[in-house]
Every structure is written in C-alpha cells, then in structure tokens.
Write an enzyme that holds these catalytic residues in place. Structure first.
Site, PDB file in Angstrom:
ATOM      1  N   VAL A   1       0.864  -1.175   0.000  1.00 29.28           N
ATOM      2  CA  VAL A   1       0.000   0.000   0.000  1.00 29.28           C
ATOM      3  C   VAL A   1       0.903   1.228   0.000  1.00 29.28           C
ATOM      4  CG1 VAL A   1      -2.026  -1.043   1.085  1.00 29.28           C
ATOM      5  CG2 VAL A   1      -0.234  -0.070   2.513  1.00 29.28           C
ATOM      6  N   SER A   2       0.372   2.340  -0.471  1.00 33.75           N
ATOM      7  CA  SER A   2       1.183   3.549  -0.585  1.00 33.75           C
ATOM      8  C   SER A   2       1.278   4.336   0.713  1.00 33.75           C
ATOM      9  CB  SER A   2       0.616   4.454  -1.682  1.00 33.75           C
ATOM     10  OG  SER A   2       0.640   3.776  -2.914  1.00 33.75           O
ATOM     11  N   THR A   3       0.221   4.300   1.516  1.00 36.50           N
ATOM     12  CA  THR A   3       0.223   5.079   2.755  1.00 36.50           C
ATOM     13  C   THR A   3      -0.219   4.212   3.926  1.00 36.50           C
ATOM     14  OG1 THR A   3      -2.069   5.802   2.546  1.00 36.50           O
ATOM     15  CG2 THR A   3      -0.398   7.202   1.507  1.00 36.50           C
TER      16      THR A   3
END
Length: 188
Positions: A8-10
């Site tokens: 996931v990016s964040t």
C-alpha cells in the site's frame, strides 16, 4: 512455492484485502510493505526476491502493487524469469509460468516499447516545430540583463553583501553566483 507481495502507498490504507487474497491463492509466505510504487527502493520486495528460489512464483493481487510503470514491471518480471522464477497477477490473470501468460506479458512489453517510441517521436516533433517558430526550450533566466547590471553595480560597494543583493533581486545567492561567475570579483 508461491510467495506473496502486498503493498500500500500510505499507512492509512489497508492491506487486508491483498493479504487475504494472497493467502487464499496458496502463498506460503507474504511480504507486506507500505511504500510508494514510484520508489525504486522497496526493502520488502527485495526481501521477497532474495527469499525466492528457482521454481517459485511471485504472486501479487494486482499489477500496480508490484510496479508503477510498465518499464519497472517488465524489468522485475524479466529478473524473475532470468532466475527461473514465475510471476502471477491475480486480478489480471497473468501467469508467466504458462505459455499463454508469457505471451500476454510479452504483448504488454511490446505495447510499452511502442508507447515509449511514440512519445519520443511526438516530443521530438513538438520541439522541432517550436524551434522552427523561433522558440527556445527551457526555463527563462531568473535575472534579466538589467538585473545583472544592477547586481554588478551594487557588488562594487564592499559594504553590500552578495546575500543582500540576492534578496533585493528576489533570487537566491546561488542564482546570483550562476549569473555572475566569480561572485563579487566577477562584478568588477
């Protein structure tokens, strides 16, 4: 052995959907990471690749979890292939351990290469057309010739610092030095 990779990016995003799908697909080990796909340095992906052995398959829930660009995706899958490893993207149903999956993947690669060539051609044509109209590329200089003359005049006074002149012209001292090679000595 199937090895899963979830990203996931964040930190606010949830990995549960991906990890559940990877476990359901029979992944014996799942590496998870919170990092932007644009980052080249992804330690958990590196750990997954180091953990894998010939005959293993890297499994991702979706292609964009492995790579942000087509070039990055192709490079990663080619690395896996060179080590005798497979790749499986569950959502897109691309499985490079099968002949059909390799065909689809090579078609993706050819399309990506074609897209890059078209972009290069368009860029070159646009630059040539602009040049023919007398336009130069690049950013406009921060300081005009008048500004440079003013800066030289101000710097002849030993009481005035380069920082003060830069502030007056609303530029950084580094910009002023770029326009006046030699700094104060270049002003004389």
């Amino acid at each position: 052995m199937n090895i899963g990779y979830a990203r996931v990016s964040t930190a606010e995003q949830n990995l549960t959907l991906q990890t559940d799908a990877l476990e359901a697909a029979g992944c014996e080990r799942v590496f998870v990471e919170t990092a932007s796909g644009a980052q080249r340095d992804r330690p958990e992906l590196e750990r997954a690749l180091d953990f894998m052995r010939p005959g293993d398959t890297l499994v991702v829930w979706k292609l964009d979890r492995l790579a942000r660009s087509m070039r990055q995706l192709i490079d990663t899958v080619e690395l896996l292939h060179s080590k005798g490893m497979g790749f499986l993207s569950m959502t897109e149903a691309i499985d490079t351990t099968t002949a059909g999956g390799m065909l689809v993947f090579h078609i993706f690669g050819a399309l990506a290469q074609f897209e890059r060539a078209i972009i290069r051609e368009r860029t070159r044509a646009g630059l040539d057309a602009a040049r023919a109209r007398g336009r130069k590329g690049g950013r406009r200089p921060k300081l005009s010739q008048s500004d440079i003359r003013d800066a030289r005049a101000l710097l002849r006074d030993p009481e005035v610092s380069v920082a003060e002149v830069a502030k007056r012209l609303n530029v950084s001292p580094a910009t002023l030095y770029r326009h006046l090679p030699g700094g104060r000595a270049g002003a004389v």
